[in-house]
Scaffold this active site. Structure first.
Site, PDB file in Angstrom:
ATOM      1  CD  GLU A  76      12.039  23.544 -18.293  1.00  0.00           C
ATOM      2  OE1 GLU A  76      11.472  23.431 -16.831  1.00  0.00           O
ATOM      3  OE2 GLU A  76      12.862  23.399 -18.586  1.00  0.00           O
ATOM      4  CG  ASP A  77      11.939  28.342 -20.403  1.00  0.00           C
ATOM      5  OD1 ASP A  77      11.252  27.431 -20.260  1.00  0.00           O
ATOM      6  OD2 ASP A  77      13.331  28.587 -19.697  1.00  0.00           O
TER       7      ASP A  77
END
Length: 264
Positions: A76-77
């Site tokens: 996600e990051d």
């Protein structure tokens, strides 16, 4: 900040023959892809997956689950993708990371949606591996512990979501210490004056209640011994949110005034 050694040492305490190589490899990879990222607290972003992984060791989770805890935010990051996680760490680890990523993308338009029982059922249904839930709860617990660095509006939003979804989910999983911790943290951000009042009152009565519990334990042990029953009796203090719930059931307005008067 939690270190890798804190995690591996903890794992080896409850699973002496564990192959911790996967955890070490996940740590190195997570450190690499999160390099340069900083949390609002000013700490390196790596501190978050380390803390989440350590919480998982407190739950005595296996090596794969803890490795997934270290990797839970990388898709996600960072630039990492699920295919790479699968190749490097195996399908089992990748599936947990994927499940946590999908849950993190769920957003709710209203409190009514968050409170709905089918939301919790949906999260459970999405988690083909139950370890997804454990990682997500560890992630949320550490985020709640560091929520003070977020703007006030976001604090309330995250605390409300946690109280509606993740604290009950922890209860459903039978992880009562995480449920209690999340609820108390939510109360701190949603009702700070009441939280402070309860904390003050319980601190004042701690010694008194301790002596009372000891006397009750002594009486019970004596009575049980008369019928040849050996027992260990333990007492525990209700956590703050549980006290708050009883206050609500009785009369919250009255209790607000009482806490204000006693604390003043």
């Amino acid at each position: 900040m939690i270190r890798l050694n804190d995690i591996t040492s903890q794992v080896l305490r409850y699973h002496p023959k564990a192959d911790i190589e996967l955890i070490e490899k996940a740590y190195v990879y997570s450190a690499k892809v999160h390099q340069g990222q900083i949390r609002l607290s000013g700490e390196p972003y790596l501190s978050h997956p380390l803390e989440a992984a350590y919480i998982l060791t407190q739950l005595k989770m296996d090596v794969v689950c803890i490795a997934a805890g270290l990797l839970h935010d990388v898709v996600e990051d960072t630039h990492a993708d699920l295919d790479e996680i699968t190749v490097l760490f195996g399908e089992e680890t990748a599936n947990i990371v994927d499940g946590v990523t999908k849950i993190s993308k769920i957003h709710f338009k209203s409190s009514k949606q968050r409170q709905a029982e089918n939301v919790r059922k949906m999260i459970l249904a999405m988690s083909t591996d139950i370890r997804v839930i454990f990682v997500k709860l560890a992630d949320r617990l550490h985020n709640m512990r560091t929520l003070g660095f977020q703007p006030e509006e976001k604090q309330r939003s995250i605390a409300t979501e946690t109280l509606d979804i993740y604290a009950p989910l922890a209860g459903r999983m039978g992880i009562n210490w995480i449920k209690s911790s999340l609820e108390d943290l939510c109360l701190f951000y949603l009702e700070p004056e009441i939280y402070a009042g309860i904390k003050d009152l319980t601190a004042r009565r701690q010694n008194e209640m301790g002596e009372f519990l000891k006397s009750v334990q002594a009486v019970l042990i004596e009575e049980l011994a008369k019928v040849n029953i050996s027992a260990t009796i333990k007492g525990r203090q209700k956590h703050f949110y549980s006290i708050y719930q009883k206050m609500v059931d009785q009369d919250l307005k009255w209790v607000r005034c009482t806490i204000s008067w006693l604390s003043g």
